[in-house]
Design a protein around this motif. Structure first.
Motif, PDB file in Angstrom:
ATOM      1  N   GLU A 108       0.835  -1.200   0.000  1.00  8.52           N
ATOM      2  CA  GLU A 108       0.000   0.000   0.000  1.00  8.52           C
ATOM      3  C   GLU A 108       0.871   1.252   0.000  1.00  8.52           C
ATOM      4  O   GLU A 108       0.580   2.225  -0.722  1.00  8.52           O
ATOM      5  CB  GLU A 108      -0.927  -0.001   1.209  1.00  8.52           C
ATOM      6  CG  GLU A 108      -1.849   1.202   1.253  1.00  8.52           C
ATOM      7  CD  GLU A 108      -2.904   1.108   2.344  1.00  8.52           C
ATOM      8  OE1 GLU A 108      -3.541   2.147   2.617  1.00  8.52           O
ATOM      9  OE2 GLU A 108      -3.093   0.014   2.904  1.00  8.52           O
ATOM     10  N   GLN A 109       1.940   1.222   0.765  1.00 10.39           N
ATOM     11  CA  GLN A 109       2.859   2.357   0.788  1.00 10.39           C
ATOM     12  C   GLN A 109       3.529   2.544  -0.575  1.00 10.39           C
ATOM     13  O   GLN A 109       3.663   3.665  -1.073  1.00 10.39           O
ATOM     14  CB  GLN A 109       3.921   2.148   1.865  1.00 10.39           C
ATOM     15  CG  GLN A 109       4.889   3.309   2.002  1.00 10.39           C
ATOM     16  CD  GLN A 109       5.884   3.089   3.132  1.00 10.39           C
ATOM     17  OE1 GLN A 109       6.098   1.969   3.580  1.00 10.39           O
ATOM     18  NE2 GLN A 109       6.495   4.159   3.599  1.00 10.39           N
ATOM     19  N   ARG A 110       3.916   1.444  -1.191  1.00 16.92           N
ATOM     20  CA  ARG A 110       4.598   1.497  -2.481  1.00 16.92           C
ATOM     21  C   ARG A 110       3.661   1.943  -3.601  1.00 16.92           C
ATOM     22  O   ARG A 110       4.042   2.740  -4.460  1.00 16.92           O
ATOM     23  CB  ARG A 110       5.186   0.129  -2.817  1.00 16.92           C
ATOM     24  CG  ARG A 110       5.960   0.076  -4.114  1.00 16.92           C
ATOM     25  CD  ARG A 110       6.449  -1.332  -4.407  1.00 16.92           C
ATOM     26  NE  ARG A 110       7.297  -1.864  -3.349  1.00 16.92           N
ATOM     27  CZ  ARG A 110       7.788  -3.105  -3.341  1.00 16.92           C
ATOM     28  NH1 ARG A 110       7.489  -3.938  -4.340  1.00 16.92           N
ATOM     29  NH2 ARG A 110       8.550  -3.514  -2.342  1.00 16.92           N
ATOM     30  N   MET A 111       2.430   1.430  -3.598  1.00 22.09           N
ATOM     31  CA  MET A 111       1.501   1.688  -4.698  1.00 22.09           C
ATOM     32  C   MET A 111       0.618   2.915  -4.469  1.00 22.09           C
ATOM     33  O   MET A 111      -0.017   3.407  -5.402  1.00 22.09           O
ATOM     34  CB  MET A 111       0.616   0.464  -4.930  1.00 22.09           C
ATOM     35  CG  MET A 111       1.361  -0.834  -5.212  1.00 22.09           C
ATOM     36  SD  MET A 111       2.339  -0.813  -6.723  1.00 22.09           S
ATOM     37  CE  MET A 111       1.047  -0.729  -7.967  1.00 22.09           C
ATOM     38  N   GLY A 112       0.544   3.358  -3.222  1.00 21.45           N
ATOM     39  CA  GLY A 112      -0.290   4.512  -2.921  1.00 21.45           C
ATOM     40  C   GLY A 112      -1.770   4.207  -2.872  1.00 21.45           C
ATOM     41  O   GLY A 112      -2.602   5.115  -2.974  1.00 21.45           O
ATOM     42  N   MET A 113      -2.108   2.920  -2.698  1.00 21.61           N
ATOM     43  CA  MET A 113      -3.510   2.509  -2.631  1.00 21.61           C
ATOM     44  C   MET A 113      -3.574   1.118  -2.015  1.00 21.61           C
ATOM     45  O   MET A 113      -2.572   0.404  -1.994  1.00 21.61           O
ATOM     46  CB  MET A 113      -4.146   2.496  -4.026  1.00 21.61           C
ATOM     47  CG  MET A 113      -3.538   1.492  -4.992  1.00 21.61           C
ATOM     48  SD  MET A 113      -4.274   1.583  -6.667  1.00 21.61           S
ATOM     49  CE  MET A 113      -3.360   3.012  -7.295  1.00 21.61           C
ATOM     50  N   PRO A 114      -4.749   0.703  -1.522  1.00 19.70           N
ATOM     51  CA  PRO A 114      -4.877  -0.654  -0.984  1.00 19.70           C
ATOM     52  C   PRO A 114      -4.594  -1.701  -2.059  1.00 19.70           C
ATOM     53  O   PRO A 114      -4.793  -1.454  -3.260  1.00 19.70           O
ATOM     54  CB  PRO A 114      -6.340  -0.719  -0.522  1.00 19.70           C
ATOM     55  CG  PRO A 114      -6.729   0.702  -0.305  1.00 19.70           C
ATOM     56  CD  PRO A 114      -5.978   1.495  -1.331  1.00 19.70           C
TER      57      PRO A 114
END
Length: 231
Positions: A136-142
């Protein structure tokens, strides 16, 4: 001392799914080198402390510790020059570096948007919270949102494979008549996808899918049966 390869594992320690580890596994097999694979999970950072790394693959060969799939390939090529070449010469090695960059910047991100949501079901329970928070941190979304539009996005991904498709229409492998490291690189991504997910990333009859079948045959029974071990 046995040659060791630290390799990402799921809940089943025999289930190995990392695209980068598959690159290293095939490079070792290509060289005809025996190796003992050591299962490693996302939250077992202490297990790799000796290497200064927090991720796999990590190769231990005698007193040498080599992280990173590309560095492992270079190490094997230099250290074992009498074994079959992974590249076929310096010019081919330079082209393989390009393929490595293409796979990391185009193939794997594209596959991530198609299969990431299926990975938690394959993981050890201790790894699931870490996986969700880190992705989530890497992709910016769940994680679920990453693949929410995969039924439409898959066509965009398939279109991104046009360079592979054009090559494979004229020869059986990216490296010609037999697979070499450029093939192993690209295989790693597709093997990752087929291991963790049943989502059809390739269209039936695609020449890339036909190449993947040839690569699975070359990789041996262990590679083909890996998806059955995920649960």
């Amino acid at each position: 001392m046995a040659r060791l390869l630290y390799d990402l594992a799921g809940a089943n320690p025999d289930f190995r799914f990392s695209p980068y580890c598959w690159r290293a596994r095939l490079a070792l097999a290509h060289k005809g080198l025996e190796v003992e694979t050591v299962p490693w999970r996302f939250t077992e950072k202490d297990k790799l402390a000796f290497s200064g790394q927090g991720r796999v693959p990590v190769l231990v060969d005698g007193d040498r510790v080599v992280p990173d799939s590309w560095q492992i390939a270079l190490y094997l090529e230099t250290t074992y020059p009498d074994a079959p070449s992974l590249f076929g010469g310096p010019q081919a090695q330079a082209i393989a570096r390009f393929v490595n960059s293409w796979a990391d910047s185009v193939q794997l991100p594209g596959l991530t948007r198609l299969v990431l949501v299926d990975i938690p079901a394959t993981l050890h329970e201790n790894d699931v919270p870490y996986f969700h928070s880190s992705r989530e941190q890497r992709m910016g979304m769940p994680v679920a949102a990453v693949c929410a539009d995969r039924d439409t996005r898959v066509e965009e991904f398939r279109a991104s494979l046009t360079p592979l498709r054009l090559v494979l229409k004229t020869q059986p492998f990216l490296c010609g008549e037999a697979p070499a490291y450029a093939d192993h690189i690209v295989f790693g991504g597709f093997q990752w996808a087929r291991c963790v997910s049943d989502f059809p990333v390739l269209a039936e009859g695609d020449v890339v899918a036909q190449w993947l079948e040839r690569m699975l045959e070359a990789a041996g029974p262990a590679a083909r049966r890996m998806p059955s071990l995920r649960s």
